[in-house]
Design a protein around this motif. Structure first.
Motif, PDB file in Angstrom:
ATOM      1  N   UNK A  34       0.819  -1.211   0.000  1.00  0.00           N
ATOM      2  CA  UNK A  34       0.000   0.000   0.000  1.00  0.00           C
ATOM      3  C   UNK A  34       0.861   1.271   0.000  1.00  0.00           C
ATOM      4  N   UNK A  35       2.045   1.199   0.584  1.00  0.00           N
ATOM      5  CA  UNK A  35       2.943   2.356   0.580  1.00  0.00           C
ATOM      6  C   UNK A  35       3.469   2.671  -0.819  1.00  0.00           C
ATOM      7  N   UNK A  36       3.374   1.722  -1.739  1.00  0.00           N
ATOM      8  CA  UNK A  36       3.844   1.925  -3.110  1.00  0.00           C
ATOM      9  C   UNK A  36       2.761   2.498  -4.025  1.00  0.00           C
ATOM     10  N   UNK A  37       1.642   2.920  -3.441  1.00  0.00           N
ATOM     11  CA  UNK A  37       0.499   3.441  -4.190  1.00  0.00           C
ATOM     12  C   UNK A  37       0.924   4.477  -5.227  1.00  0.00           C
ATOM     13  N   UNK A  38       0.434   4.309  -6.468  1.00  0.00           N
ATOM     14  CA  UNK A  38       0.754   5.243  -7.550  1.00  0.00           C
ATOM     15  C   UNK A  38      -0.372   6.235  -7.825  1.00  0.00           C
ATOM     16  N   UNK A  39      -1.548   5.989  -7.272  1.00  0.00           N
ATOM     17  CA  UNK A  39      -2.676   6.909  -7.440  1.00  0.00           C
ATOM     18  C   UNK A  39      -2.692   7.838  -6.224  1.00  0.00           C
ATOM     19  N   UNK A  40      -2.176   9.028  -6.406  1.00  0.00           N
ATOM     20  CA  UNK A  40      -1.883   9.905  -5.268  1.00  0.00           C
ATOM     21  C   UNK A  40      -2.569  11.264  -5.372  1.00  0.00           C
ATOM     22  N   UNK A  41      -3.748  11.313  -5.999  1.00  0.00           N
ATOM     23  CA  UNK A  41      -4.397  12.607  -6.210  1.00  0.00           C
ATOM     24  C   UNK A  41      -5.445  12.929  -5.149  1.00  0.00           C
ATOM     25  N   UNK A  42      -5.476  12.167  -4.057  1.00  0.00           N
ATOM     26  CA  UNK A  42      -6.455  12.453  -3.000  1.00  0.00           C
ATOM     27  C   UNK A  42      -5.753  12.755  -1.671  1.00  0.00           C
ATOM     28  N   UNK A  43      -5.744  11.832  -0.724  1.00  0.00           N
ATOM     29  CA  UNK A  43      -5.198  12.131   0.607  1.00  0.00           C
ATOM     30  C   UNK A  43      -3.785  12.724   0.579  1.00  0.00           C
ATOM     31  N   UNK A  44      -2.856  12.194  -0.235  1.00  0.00           N
ATOM     32  CA  UNK A  44      -1.496  12.756  -0.185  1.00  0.00           C
ATOM     33  C   UNK A  44      -1.240  13.922  -1.130  1.00  0.00           C
ATOM     34  N   UNK A  45      -2.259  14.381  -1.865  1.00  0.00           N
ATOM     35  CA  UNK A  45      -2.016  15.309  -2.979  1.00  0.00           C
ATOM     36  C   UNK A  45      -1.399  16.637  -2.546  1.00  0.00           C
ATOM     37  N   UNK A  46      -1.717  17.108  -1.332  1.00  0.00           N
ATOM     38  CA  UNK A  46      -1.227  18.420  -0.896  1.00  0.00           C
ATOM     39  C   UNK A  46      -0.147  18.318   0.180  1.00  0.00           C
ATOM     40  N   UNK A  47       0.340  17.124   0.429  1.00  0.00           N
ATOM     41  CA  UNK A  47       1.386  16.959   1.433  1.00  0.00           C
ATOM     42  C   UNK A  47       2.731  17.412   0.872  1.00  0.00           C
ATOM     43  N   UNK A  76      -7.439  18.203   1.068  1.00  0.00           N
ATOM     44  CA  UNK A  76      -7.408  19.133   2.199  1.00  0.00           C
ATOM     45  C   UNK A  76      -7.488  18.376   3.525  1.00  0.00           C
ATOM     46  N   UNK A  77      -8.310  17.331   3.558  1.00  0.00           N
ATOM     47  CA  UNK A  77      -8.412  16.512   4.772  1.00  0.00           C
ATOM     48  C   UNK A  77      -7.068  15.838   5.056  1.00  0.00           C
ATOM     49  N   UNK A  78      -6.430  15.310   4.011  1.00  0.00           N
ATOM     50  CA  UNK A  78      -5.115  14.697   4.186  1.00  0.00           C
ATOM     51  C   UNK A  78      -4.102  15.684   4.748  1.00  0.00           C
ATOM     52  N   UNK A  79      -4.136  16.924   4.269  1.00  0.00           N
ATOM     53  CA  UNK A  79      -3.216  17.944   4.765  1.00  0.00           C
ATOM     54  C   UNK A  79      -3.483  18.258   6.229  1.00  0.00           C
ATOM     55  N   UNK A  80      -4.754  18.334   6.611  1.00  0.00           N
ATOM     56  CA  UNK A  80      -5.094  18.605   8.016  1.00  0.00           C
ATOM     57  C   UNK A  80      -4.608  17.473   8.923  1.00  0.00           C
ATOM     58  N   UNK A  81      -4.736  16.241   8.471  1.00  0.00           N
ATOM     59  CA  UNK A  81      -4.267  15.096   9.275  1.00  0.00           C
ATOM     60  C   UNK A  81      -2.746  15.146   9.416  1.00  0.00           C
ATOM     61  N   UNK A  82      -2.057  15.472   8.330  1.00  0.00           N
ATOM     62  CA  UNK A  82      -0.603  15.596   8.378  1.00  0.00           C
ATOM     63  C   UNK A  82      -0.192  16.681   9.390  1.00  0.00           C
ATOM     64  N   UNK A  83      -0.847  17.831   9.331  1.00  0.00           N
ATOM     65  CA  UNK A  83      -0.510  18.922  10.247  1.00  0.00           C
ATOM     66  C   UNK A  83      -0.758  18.525  11.698  1.00  0.00           C
ATOM     67  N   UNK A  84      -1.851  17.808  11.921  1.00  0.00           N
ATOM     68  CA  UNK A  84      -2.161  17.344  13.275  1.00  0.00           C
ATOM     69  C   UNK A  84      -1.080  16.401  13.790  1.00  0.00           C
TER      70      UNK A  84
END
Length: 267
Positions: free
Chosen positions: A183-196, A256-264
């Motif tokens: 799962x860490x090798x995921x190539x579809x990255x336009x949602x949760x990790x997109x703004x990290x 945006x949700x992914x970015x908020x989780x990262x910041x937290x």
């Protein structure tokens, strides 16, 4: 967690549509959710329990991950993935098929694995790992004439299995480690990790600032992303399900949700 949940609520309120979210910081009692028991059309998120069912068959010595399957033209379907473009007769290991199913969301690879282990085994595995409401009925990109039901998931069920994967409590510690690494090798990255922030470094072997073991799912009007965030020594199991909103808006909101989780977690 209170500020994080407030920020997520603000994001989804601005985006309209229907949302099902369940987050849990691992190693703590901190969790939050909204509509976490509501059923959503599964799309490609169903591939995570299918992966678990294949690893369960491996652990029970019913198959080897090195076993080779031959690509057949009758198994080739459209949508995501590269196998639909390869020549019939191409030979792939079961491990190859699992990897393609997860990191490229390959529908043909998925259906080959379903044919291999059977629908009943997948359904039983979902019960065994504690998925209380989620359902599996059908292969991907095929609609049987006598439809029994739709593949459906809840945010609560998915975050529960992510938590168990991170704790080594599904199939075996070894299997959980293998599945998370895929799962860490995921190539579809336009949602949760997109703004990290970018993790690229000029220093070879440098430890990345964050990692995400995730799986996406998308059909028209439905977009999901689930995964385990790793930031420093903190981690969070995250499920974000959405439907009934514009695809561009859903991708942006999930990012945006992914970015908020990262910041937290970074704090």
């Amino acid at each position: 967690m209170e500020q994080l949940s407030h920020n997520i609520e603000r994001i989804i309120k601005q985006s309209s549509g229907k949302w099902g979210i369940a987050i849990e910081e691992l190693g703590t009692n901190k969790s939050w959710g909204i509509n976490e028991e509501e059923l959503f059309y599964a799309a490609s998120i169903i591939k995570v329990p299918i992966m678990i069912a294949v690893f369960a068959a491996y652990e029970n010595e019913r198959l080897s991950l090195s076993d080779v399957l031959e690509l057949k033209i009758e198994e080739m379907v459209g949508g995501s993935g590269v196998l639909q473009y390869l020549a019939p007769g191409t030979r792939l290991t079961i491990n190859d098929l699992i990897t393609l199913m997860i990191i490229q969301s390959d529908n043909t690879a998925t259906n080959m694995l379903i044919n291999l282990i059977g629908k009943e085994n997948i359904q039983q595995t979902m019960k065994n790992i504690g998925m209380q409401k989620s359902k599996f009925y059908n292969k991907l990109m095929t609609v049987p004439a006598n439809l029994q039901g739709y593949n459906e998931i809840t945010a609560q069920d998915l975050t529960m299995i992510l938590k168990k994967l991170a704790a080594g409590k599904i199939v075996s510690m070894h299997a959980c480690g293998r599945m998370i690494e895929i799962m860490k090798k995921q190539q579809l990255t336009d949602c949760l990790p997109a703004k990290l922030p970018q993790t690229d470094s000029n220093i070879i072997g440098n430890i990345p600032e964050w990692q995400l073991a995730n799986k996406t799912g998308f059909v028209s009007g439905v977009r999901h992303d689930i995964g385990i965030f790793y930031v420093g020594d903190r981690a969070m199991a995250t499920t974000v399900l959405s439907q009934d909103l514009d695809d561009h808006h859903s991708k942006d909101a999930i990012a945006e949700i992914g970015l908020e989780i990262y910041r937290y977690l970074k704090r």
